[in-house]
Design an enzyme around this catalytic site. Structure first.
Site, short mmCIF file in Angstrom:
data_model
loop_
_atom_site.label_atom_id
_atom_site.label_comp_id
_atom_site.label_asym_id
_atom_site.label_seq_id
_atom_site.Cartn_x
_atom_site.Cartn_y
_atom_site.Cartn_z
N SER A 13 55.34 6.75 38.91
CA SER A 13 55.14 7.43 37.50
C SER A 13 54.43 9.32 38.21
O SER A 13 53.50 9.23 38.47
CB SER A 13 54.88 7.33 36.29
OG SER A 13 54.77 8.11 35.05
N TYR B 259 49.42 2.32 30.60
CA TYR B 259 50.12 2.60 31.39
C TYR B 259 49.82 3.82 32.73
O TYR B 259 50.45 3.02 34.05
CB TYR B 259 51.49 3.32 30.79
CG TYR B 259 52.48 3.52 31.68
CD1 TYR B 259 53.43 2.43 32.28
CD2 TYR B 259 52.74 4.78 32.11
CE1 TYR B 259 54.59 2.57 32.64
CE2 TYR B 259 54.41 4.95 33.16
CZ TYR B 259 54.92 4.08 33.29
OH TYR B 259 56.18 3.79 33.93
#
Length: 233
Positions: free
Chosen positions: A128, A141
């Site tokens: 990501s 995250y």
């Protein structure tokens, strides 16, 4: 490597980017795709082999490697996302996401390394853009994806001499169930999957598969602190 005639294993293949990756590989002429998920994935194409796999379970990973010993392309896509700032989420949320997002790709790479060395295949880890700089609302995250990004670099260095390519994929927001609560424009999973496969075939070590990700990459190359400040805001 070329996707045509490859034998791939995709984790988290039941939805989102994972499901799109399965379909994209079939369209590109893959010989076989192991569709791995905690619940077996049904697919109309006979080239798809459902594979039950909980990536948080090391024993299940070992069993999957025994069953799918012909894999030439490993796509580590399975992931979990928990929101909240670092204090709201707490250490337990960090630990849960580190297991799935950070350690599972490493364990899978280790389990499938013998097969990938034999075929001089490839690994693609779906990361990501928040692996580059954390977003406070996605603190745990972000930390798990940063670990995964660092481990991806280590895998690349360790496997380079064996002819195995290792690709780090840094998507921006993607229109998946996992990102449903993120209020930003999102790219379709199909477009991300197509860009990932194109990047693998091109031999790109780092793949930024959407416009937002490419914008972040350009900014990061010029001024990483500016990107970090933008994400922090």
């Amino acid at each position: 490597m070329m996707i045509r005639n490859s034998i791939a294993l995709v984790t988290g293949a039941n939805r989102g980017i994972g499901a799109a990756m399965v379909d994209a590989q079939l369209a590109a002429g893959a010989a076989k795709v192991y569709a791995a998920a905690r619940q077996p994935v049904a697919h109309a194409d006979p080239r798809v082999v459902p594979l039950e796999l909980d990536v948080a379970d090391p024993a299940a990973i070992a069993a999957a490697a025994e069953r799918a010993g012909d894999v030439t392309l490993l796509i580590n896509n399975a992931g979990v996302l928990e929101g909240g700032d670092i204090f709201t989420a707490g250490a337990d949320a960090v630990e849960r996401q580190l297991v799935v997002n950070g350690l599972a790709p490493l364990r899978l790479a280790a389990a499938f390394a013998p097969a990938l060395r034999r075929s001089q295949g490839a690994i693609a880890n779906i990361l990501s853009v928040v692996a580059l700089a954390p977003m406070p609302g996605l603190a745990s995250y972000s930390a798990s994806k940063a670990l995964a990004a660092s481990l991806t670099g280590s895998l690349r260095a360790s496997l380079a001499g064996d002819g195995v390519s290792v690709h780090a994929v840094f998507p921006g927001p993607v229109d998946t169930d996992m990102a449903a609560e993120i209020d930003m424009p999102k790219t379709s999973p199909a477009d991300v999957a197509a860009a990932v496969l194109a990047g693998i075939e091109a031999g790109d070590a780092e793949i930024f598969p959407d416009a937002f990700a490419r914008q972040v990459a350009a900014g990061w190359a010029q001024d990483p602190r500016a990107v970090a400040a933008q994400f922090a805001a």
